[in-house]
Design an enzyme around this catalytic site. Structure first.
Site, PDB file in Angstrom:
ATOM      1  N   CYS A 195       3.191  -2.702   2.578  1.00 56.37           N
ATOM      2  CA  CYS A 195       4.402  -3.525   2.748  1.00 56.37           C
ATOM      3  C   CYS A 195       3.963  -5.016   2.274  1.00 56.37           C
ATOM      4  O   CYS A 195       4.277  -5.477   1.227  1.00 56.37           O
ATOM      5  CB  CYS A 195       5.261  -3.524   3.932  1.00 56.37           C
ATOM      6  SG  CYS A 195       6.014  -1.941   4.081  1.00 56.37           S
TER       7      CYS A 195
ATOM      8  N   LYS B  96      14.681  -6.926   2.064  1.00 52.35           N
ATOM      9  CA  LYS B  96      13.679  -6.150   2.569  1.00 52.35           C
ATOM     10  C   LYS B  96      12.388  -7.002   1.967  1.00 52.35           C
ATOM     11  O   LYS B  96      11.413  -7.034   2.641  1.00 52.35           O
ATOM     12  CB  LYS B  96      13.749  -4.759   1.781  1.00 52.35           C
ATOM     13  CG  LYS B  96      12.613  -3.754   2.084  1.00 52.35           C
ATOM     14  CD  LYS B  96      12.359  -3.767   3.241  1.00 52.35           C
ATOM     15  CE  LYS B  96      10.816  -3.173   3.485  1.00 52.35           C
ATOM     16  NZ  LYS B  96      10.438  -2.949   5.174  1.00 52.35           N
TER      17      LYS B  96
HETATM   18  N1  NAD Z   1       5.849   3.709   5.702  1.00 50.75           N
HETATM   19  C1  NAD Z   1       6.408   2.569   6.113  1.00 50.75           C
HETATM   20  O1  NAD Z   1       6.195   2.241   7.050  1.00 50.75           O
HETATM   21  C2  NAD Z   1       7.501   1.774   5.216  1.00 50.75           C
HETATM   22  C3  NAD Z   1       8.257   0.781   5.874  1.00 50.75           C
HETATM   23  C4  NAD Z   1       9.365   0.495   5.240  1.00 50.75           C
HETATM   24  C5  NAD Z   1       9.645   0.703   3.953  1.00 50.75           C
HETATM   25  N2  NAD Z   1       8.891   1.486   3.372  1.00 50.75           N
HETATM   26  C6  NAD Z   1       8.978   2.020   1.765  1.00 50.75           C
HETATM   27  O2  NAD Z   1       9.796   3.453   1.990  1.00 50.75           O
HETATM   28  C7  NAD Z   1       9.255   4.271   0.605  1.00 50.75           C
HETATM   29  C8  NAD Z   1       8.441   5.598   1.064  1.00 50.75           C
HETATM   30  O3  NAD Z   1       7.301   5.043   1.677  1.00 50.75           O
HETATM   31  P1  NAD Z   1       6.576   6.177   2.499  1.00 50.75           P
HETATM   32  O4  NAD Z   1       5.431   5.445   3.583  1.00 50.75           O
HETATM   33  O5  NAD Z   1       7.470   7.289   3.197  1.00 50.75           O
HETATM   34  O6  NAD Z   1       5.668   6.842   1.335  1.00 50.75           O
HETATM   35  P2  NAD Z   1       4.762   8.444   1.715  1.00 50.75           P
HETATM   36  O7  NAD Z   1       3.745   8.089   0.596  1.00 50.75           O
HETATM   37  O8  NAD Z   1       4.495   8.305   3.022  1.00 50.75           O
HETATM   38  O9  NAD Z   1       5.652   9.476   1.146  1.00 50.75           O
HETATM   39  C9  NAD Z   1       6.502   9.584   0.086  1.00 50.75           C
HETATM   40  C10 NAD Z   1       6.701  11.170  -0.247  1.00 50.75           C
HETATM   41  O10 NAD Z   1       7.296  11.164  -1.631  1.00 50.75           O
HETATM   42  C11 NAD Z   1       6.785  12.124  -2.267  1.00 50.75           C
HETATM   43  N3  NAD Z   1       7.066  12.049  -3.801  1.00 50.75           N
HETATM   44  C12 NAD Z   1       6.709  11.294  -4.546  1.00 50.75           C
HETATM   45  N4  NAD Z   1       7.375  11.290  -5.800  1.00 50.75           N
HETATM   46  C13 NAD Z   1       8.545  12.384  -5.458  1.00 50.75           C
HETATM   47  C14 NAD Z   1       9.618  12.794  -6.459  1.00 50.75           C
HETATM   48  N5  NAD Z   1       9.627  12.477  -7.536  1.00 50.75           N
HETATM   49  N6  NAD Z   1      10.116  13.876  -5.761  1.00 50.75           N
HETATM   50  C15 NAD Z   1       9.992  14.095  -4.631  1.00 50.75           C
HETATM   51  N7  NAD Z   1       8.963  13.718  -3.887  1.00 50.75           N
HETATM   52  C16 NAD Z   1       8.235  12.798  -4.285  1.00 50.75           C
HETATM   53  C17 NAD Z   1       5.153  12.019  -1.981  1.00 50.75           C
HETATM   54  O11 NAD Z   1       4.804  13.464  -2.121  1.00 50.75           O
HETATM   55  C18 NAD Z   1       5.065  11.811  -0.523  1.00 50.75           C
HETATM   56  O12 NAD Z   1       5.027  12.878   0.395  1.00 50.75           O
HETATM   57  C19 NAD Z   1       8.425   3.137  -0.012  1.00 50.75           C
HETATM   58  O13 NAD Z   1       9.258   2.343  -0.952  1.00 50.75           O
HETATM   59  C20 NAD Z   1       8.081   2.220   0.857  1.00 50.75           C
HETATM   60  O14 NAD Z   1       7.795   0.742   0.541  1.00 50.75           O
HETATM   61  C21 NAD Z   1       8.062   2.240   3.905  1.00 50.75           C
END
Ligand code: NAD
Length: 438
Positions: free
Chosen positions: A258, A204
């Site tokens: 990312c 990743k």
């Molecule tokens: N968004 C993308 O396009 C994408 C693509 C690939 C990978 N990722 C990875 O996926 C992961 C999540 O990214 P995202 O974009 O969904 O983040 P985001 O910020 O959109 O959402 C994360 C959510 O997690 C919640 N949260 C935080 N701590 C928490 C806890 N302890 N318990 C419960 N909820 C909690 C937050 O309130 C938030 O709503 C990251 O590691 C990111 O790098 C994201």
């Protein structure tokens, strides 16, 4: 078989994943620490922007298969999809992952699956998650199956990509990987490749690093061409006619959560070995300053206070996401030069210097900087806009506008990756020749 799945973190990744499992007949317990997210979801609403996600979520909630809570509950499988940002000093901030893993421990039972979806540094599953899960008293790999399945979706087409992208499934042992693969086969229609958790973590990070390094190469080429006095975009176009070459595009920097983040996870782990990766990050991070320096040069003959109008501040075109956007740094740098600043971005609701009306933003301006190539900017009427400006200059950092069209509207056109104002220089040279012929 209908499974109970607890998804921790209901953001851009966790929410579509929850809705997808729920719409395929599983019972999904969505967990988020943000009460606003939980309240909205239980009403069938969402607070993030993603095409068609609202429809899928509403259907999942109405069916009774998706419910949201602020605390985890017992389930068959647990998916952690919480943020993994970087700190100010470019280190992985794993506090969200740690807290999420700790939160599920009291609910774990024999036979459960735990899947980390968050993008994480190598060793996270094995060295951070497993020791936390061991507190459940369950034998890891035999009574509790654990793995990492990174997400590759592109915002704007998440629902399609969740189903059709290939997936890497890394288990802490073979059995874990196979069980996780079986769960995702509920909706994934593409290939799923099983491997170790650490390999999946590295895959990743390397996918995003590959792109970051290649953009850095293009940015370096842009600087080289500006120095030599040729056009980097033409070089790229011609090079890419080679059957095995694909040079990326330069620009004012690299943003998003990312590409601008994940390579640092590798650098943090092995700084003495990750040389190219670090240099590429630094190269891409240098671009806002480079754009600022060129702006200063463009302004060198203008007296008094100068005004810059920036077109676009998100980290990429046609979305509202400003996370890690290099344009935010550019704005700060231009502020330090005491320029007046106005910003136009049709996707952004609130930011300093933001002006909804393009003409108002360009009023008395000396320079337009095209920072983000939003489709909306294609239709700009430069004849009209130019009337509002004090000096008609355009600095295009994306090779987005047609040089000749702008020139016909009286604009001096400057391009990132090309020295000075090529078009005007050409005109002068042509005039010189005519004078000599006379
Ligand atoms: N968004 C993308 O396009 C994408 C693509 C690939 C990978 N990722 C990875 O996926 C992961 C999540 O990214 P995202 O974009 O969904 O983040 P985001 O910020 O959109 O959402 C994360 C959510 O997690 C919640 N949260 C935080 N701590 C928490 C806890 N302890 N318990 C419960 N909820 C909690 C937050 O309130 C938030 O709503 C990251 O590691 C990111 O790098 C994201």
């Amino acid at each position: 078989m209908k499974e109970k799945i607890c998804v921790v973190g209901l953001g851009y990744i966790g929410l579509p994943t929850s809705a997808m499992f729920a719409s395929h007949g599983h019972e999904v317990i969505g967990v988020d620490v943000n009460e606003e997210v939980v309240k909205a979801l239980n009403k069938g609403e969402i607070i993030i922007e993603e095409p068609y996600l609202d429809i899928l979520v509403q259907a999942a909630v109405t069916s009774g298969n998706l419910k949201a809570y602020t605390e985890p509950k017992e389930a068959d499988a647990f998916i952690l999809a919480v943020p993994t940002p970087i700190t100010k000093d470019k280190k992985a901030d794993m506090t969200y992952v740690k807290k999420a893993a700790e939160a599920i421990v009291p609910y774990l039972k024999k036979g459960n699956l735990v899947i980390l979806e968050s993008t994480s540094p190598t060793g996270t599953t094995q060295d951070l998650i497993v020791p936390i899960l061991e507190k459940s008293g369950l034998k890891i790999g035999e009574e509790l199956y654990v793995g990492h399945s990174p997400e590759r979706v592109l915002p704007g087409q998440i629902l399609m990509e969740l189903v059709h992208n290939n997936r890497i499934i890394g288990g802490i042992n073979k059995e874990s990987a196979e069980k996780i693969k079986e769960l995702y086969s509920t909706f994934v229609k593409s290939e799923m490749y099983t491997t170790t958790a650490t390999t999946a973590e590295m895959c990743k990070m390397m996918e995003n690093t590959f792109r970051d390094v290649n953009i850095a190469l293009a940015n370096e080429l842009a600087k080289l061409c500006e120095n030599i006095g040729i056009n980097a975009w033409e070089v790229i176009e011609l090079c890419n006619k080679h059957p095995r070459v694909n040079i990326h595009q330069p620009g004012p920097g690299v943003g998003g959560h990312c590409l601008a983040v994940d390579p640092w996870f590798i650098v943090e782990k092995l700084p003495e070995l990750a040389n190219i990766i670090k240099l590429s990050r630094d190269t891409n991070d240098s671009m806002p300053e480079h754009v600022c320096k060129r702006t200063e040069k463009i302004f060198k003959d203008i007296e008094g206070t100068k005004k810059v109008t920036i077109l676009g501040i998100t980290y990429k075109p046609n979305i509202d996401d400003m996370r890690e956007s290099p344009i935010l740094e550019l704005v700060d740098l231009l502020e330090e030069k005491n320029y007046d600043i106005s910003i136009v971005d049709p996707y952004v609701k609130e930011y300093k210097h933001l002006e909804k009306d393009m003409k108002k933003a360009a009023k008395d301006s000396d320079l337009l900087i095209l920072a983000v190539n939003h489709n909306d900017f294609k239709g700009i009427n430069f004849d009209e806009l130019g009337k509002e400006m004090r000096n008609k200059k355009m600095f295009d950092t994306r090779n987005y506008f047609d040089q000749e069209t702008l020139s016909k509207s009286g604009f001096e056109y400057y391009l990132l990756g090309e020295k000075g104002n090529q078009y005007i220089v050409d005109q002068k040279d042509a005039l010189k020749e005519i004078a000599v012929t006379k």
